[in-house]
Scaffold this motif. Sequence first.
Motif, PDB file in Angstrom:
ATOM      1  N   THR A 137       0.824  -1.357   0.170  1.00 44.78           N
ATOM      2  CA  THR A 137      -0.213  -0.290   0.342  1.00 44.78           C
ATOM      3  C   THR A 137       1.009   0.907   0.195  1.00 44.78           C
ATOM      4  O   THR A 137       2.352   1.063   0.393  1.00 44.78           O
ATOM      5  CB  THR A 137      -1.472   0.080   0.924  1.00 44.78           C
ATOM      6  OG1 THR A 137      -0.322   0.183   2.272  1.00 44.78           O
ATOM      7  CG2 THR A 137      -1.703  -1.682   1.438  1.00 44.78           C
ATOM      8  N   PRO A 138      -0.199   1.734  -0.428  1.00 43.31           N
ATOM      9  CA  PRO A 138       1.832   3.813  -0.433  1.00 43.31           C
ATOM     10  C   PRO A 138       1.710   3.287   1.143  1.00 43.31           C
ATOM     11  O   PRO A 138       2.731   4.116   1.047  1.00 43.31           O
ATOM     12  CB  PRO A 138      -0.072   4.271  -0.982  1.00 43.31           C
ATOM     13  CG  PRO A 138      -0.589   4.081  -1.053  1.00 43.31           C
ATOM     14  CD  PRO A 138      -0.832   2.832  -0.781  1.00 43.31           C
ATOM     15  N   ALA A 139       1.178   3.458   2.117  1.00 42.05           N
ATOM     16  CA  ALA A 139       1.800   3.701   3.222  1.00 42.05           C
ATOM     17  C   ALA A 139       3.353   2.905   3.703  1.00 42.05           C
ATOM     18  O   ALA A 139       3.994   3.206   4.295  1.00 42.05           O
ATOM     19  CB  ALA A 139       0.944   3.253   4.623  1.00 42.05           C
ATOM     20  N   GLU A 140       2.574   1.800   3.474  1.00 41.08           N
ATOM     21  CA  GLU A 140       3.157   0.740   3.471  1.00 41.08           C
ATOM     22  C   GLU A 140       5.203   0.960   2.769  1.00 41.08           C
ATOM     23  O   GLU A 140       5.973   0.725   3.443  1.00 41.08           O
ATOM     24  CB  GLU A 140       2.624  -1.064   3.265  1.00 41.08           C
ATOM     25  CG  GLU A 140       1.718  -1.269   4.307  1.00 41.08           C
ATOM     26  CD  GLU A 140       1.225  -3.120   3.919  1.00 41.08           C
ATOM     27  OE1 GLU A 140       0.886  -3.523   4.778  1.00 41.08           O
ATOM     28  OE2 GLU A 140       1.392  -2.794   2.188  1.00 41.08           O
ATOM     29  N   ALA A 141       4.177   1.628   1.476  1.00 39.98           N
ATOM     30  CA  ALA A 141       5.833   1.724   0.791  1.00 39.98           C
ATOM     31  C   ALA A 141       6.585   2.556   1.447  1.00 39.98           C
ATOM     32  O   ALA A 141       8.071   2.364   1.083  1.00 39.98           O
ATOM     33  CB  ALA A 141       5.203   2.492  -0.848  1.00 39.98           C
ATOM     34  N   PHE A 142       6.205   3.768   1.895  1.00 40.81           N
ATOM     35  CA  PHE A 142       6.663   4.871   2.446  1.00 40.81           C
ATOM     36  C   PHE A 142       7.273   4.275   3.562  1.00 40.81           C
ATOM     37  O   PHE A 142       8.227   5.206   3.600  1.00 40.81           O
ATOM     38  CB  PHE A 142       6.078   5.963   2.615  1.00 40.81           C
ATOM     39  CG  PHE A 142       6.358   7.397   3.587  1.00 40.81           C
ATOM     40  CD1 PHE A 142       7.396   8.594   2.767  1.00 40.81           C
ATOM     41  CD2 PHE A 142       6.092   7.436   4.574  1.00 40.81           C
ATOM     42  CE1 PHE A 142       7.966   9.214   3.140  1.00 40.81           C
ATOM     43  CE2 PHE A 142       6.984   8.504   5.328  1.00 40.81           C
ATOM     44  CZ  PHE A 142       7.570   9.440   4.843  1.00 40.81           C
ATOM     45  N   TRP A 143       7.024   4.215   4.647  1.00 40.25           N
ATOM     46  CA  TRP A 143       7.981   3.579   5.885  1.00 40.25           C
ATOM     47  C   TRP A 143       8.230   2.714   6.110  1.00 40.25           C
ATOM     48  O   TRP A 143       9.148   3.128   6.941  1.00 40.25           O
ATOM     49  CB  TRP A 143       6.432   3.005   6.722  1.00 40.25           C
ATOM     50  CG  TRP A 143       4.929   4.157   6.854  1.00 40.25           C
ATOM     51  CD1 TRP A 143       4.072   4.672   6.878  1.00 40.25           C
ATOM     52  CD2 TRP A 143       5.980   5.914   8.140  1.00 40.25           C
ATOM     53  NE1 TRP A 143       3.226   5.994   7.111  1.00 40.25           N
ATOM     54  CE2 TRP A 143       4.723   6.450   8.070  1.00 40.25           C
ATOM     55  CE3 TRP A 143       6.768   5.673   8.547  1.00 40.25           C
ATOM     56  CZ2 TRP A 143       4.859   7.710   8.605  1.00 40.25           C
ATOM     57  CZ3 TRP A 143       7.230   7.594   9.493  1.00 40.25           C
ATOM     58  CH2 TRP A 143       6.534   8.194   9.138  1.00 40.25           C
ATOM     59  N   GLN A 144       8.625   1.397   4.778  1.00 33.34           N
ATOM     60  CA  GLN A 144       8.742   0.707   4.982  1.00 33.34           C
ATOM     61  C   GLN A 144      10.859   0.774   4.173  1.00 33.34           C
ATOM     62  O   GLN A 144      11.615   0.865   4.828  1.00 33.34           O
ATOM     63  CB  GLN A 144       9.175  -0.622   3.575  1.00 33.34           C
ATOM     64  CG  GLN A 144       7.638  -1.217   4.220  1.00 33.34           C
ATOM     65  CD  GLN A 144       7.211  -2.586   3.999  1.00 33.34           C
ATOM     66  OE1 GLN A 144       7.343  -2.457   1.998  1.00 33.34           O
ATOM     67  NE2 GLN A 144       5.626  -2.922   4.102  1.00 33.34           N
ATOM     68  N   ASP A 145      10.372   2.132   3.265  1.00 31.18           N
ATOM     69  CA  ASP A 145      11.390   2.660   2.265  1.00 31.18           C
ATOM     70  C   ASP A 145      11.987   3.261   3.334  1.00 31.18           C
ATOM     71  O   ASP A 145      13.271   3.334   3.006  1.00 31.18           O
ATOM     72  CB  ASP A 145      11.362   3.103   1.201  1.00 31.18           C
ATOM     73  CG  ASP A 145       9.901   2.669  -0.112  1.00 31.18           C
ATOM     74  OD1 ASP A 145      10.605   1.620  -0.030  1.00 31.18           O
ATOM     75  OD2 ASP A 145      10.375   3.009  -1.297  1.00 31.18           O
ATOM     76  N   LEU A 146      11.437   4.709   4.242  1.00 28.90           N
ATOM     77  CA  LEU A 146      12.250   4.714   5.078  1.00 28.90           C
ATOM     78  C   LEU A 146      12.910   4.378   6.452  1.00 28.90           C
ATOM     79  O   LEU A 146      13.690   4.587   6.375  1.00 28.90           O
ATOM     80  CB  LEU A 146      10.723   5.604   5.635  1.00 28.90           C
ATOM     81  CG  LEU A 146      11.558   6.609   6.810  1.00 28.90           C
ATOM     82  CD1 LEU A 146      11.992   7.657   6.119  1.00 28.90           C
ATOM     83  CD2 LEU A 146      10.327   7.303   7.893  1.00 28.90           C
TER      84      LEU A 146
END
Length: 321
Positions: A137-146
Amino acid sequence: MPSEVRRKTRAAAPGGALDSVLPVVGWAGGAFLGAVLVFGGVVKALDPQAFVKLVEIEGLDFLLPAVVVTAVALALEMGLGSALILGLRRVWVLGPSALLVAFFLFLTGRAYYRDLRGIATEDEAGCGCFGNLVERTPAEAFWQDLALMVPALALAFLGRRAAGGAPWIRLAVVGTLTVGLLAFARAAPDLPLDNLATRLKPDLTIDEICSGDGDSRLCLSTVVPELEEGEHWLVIADLDEDLGKAVDGLNQHVFAGGRMWVLSSATPDENRAFFWSYGPAFEIREAPPTFLSPLYRTLPRSFRVEDGVVVETVSGLPPEP
């Protein structure tokens, strides 16, 4: 003798121990970040056409064609990633790596913001640096990449030592790997890699072939619930003239007593127009592009299901009955 004593004294001191640990920690951080970048590049190279579409959706082709942007991105990920794995933590490696990480976070952060505001389009996906193969999900993509990239990038700056000259051997390895990835990406669409490059492969159940999350989650078992029992052939295709020419062959499966389905993202009007133009004996089921796109690299793609389990996949149309 006195110099040897001084060296032993420095190594025994707390600062000396720290000086010996920091380079290892710095290399580990850089190598981890490098592995993330290399993995992301390889996953994208498996399906470069999907990456080209993503570049177009994100609007990153405003200066150069999407194909050129794709090639540059793959080269950067493999080049910088392999350099970090090989311990090249010079400024001219860490600086571009930091910019690349910041750019990834900008893209995933923008998608996350749009998703929170409810202004994300259906084509926007939070795939981040891992291409279309990994669903996030967009949230998972951002926080995981971070979480994956920023701490590793920070650690990569630790324990750097001044070094003179150019590490030619390691640079040659980096160049070879980068050119190799670009050559692989160019050849990938013609290689039999669909089971590796997509989310559709043998031994999956129809309940495992899904997209979305929460209330918007859609699975193949919902699109075609009839697949739970018996043997079925399914074709993922556009309702175009090419498929129209293949209708007679696909109808033979139905006339032979088989079950044939076509999955398409066509609109109901396009579905009706296709039916009256070509007279298919099989049924066409509509599914959104976000569900179908991760299941193929090129269209058409076919697969056989027995009692709710995928047993065979085919690049193209199914064999004649």
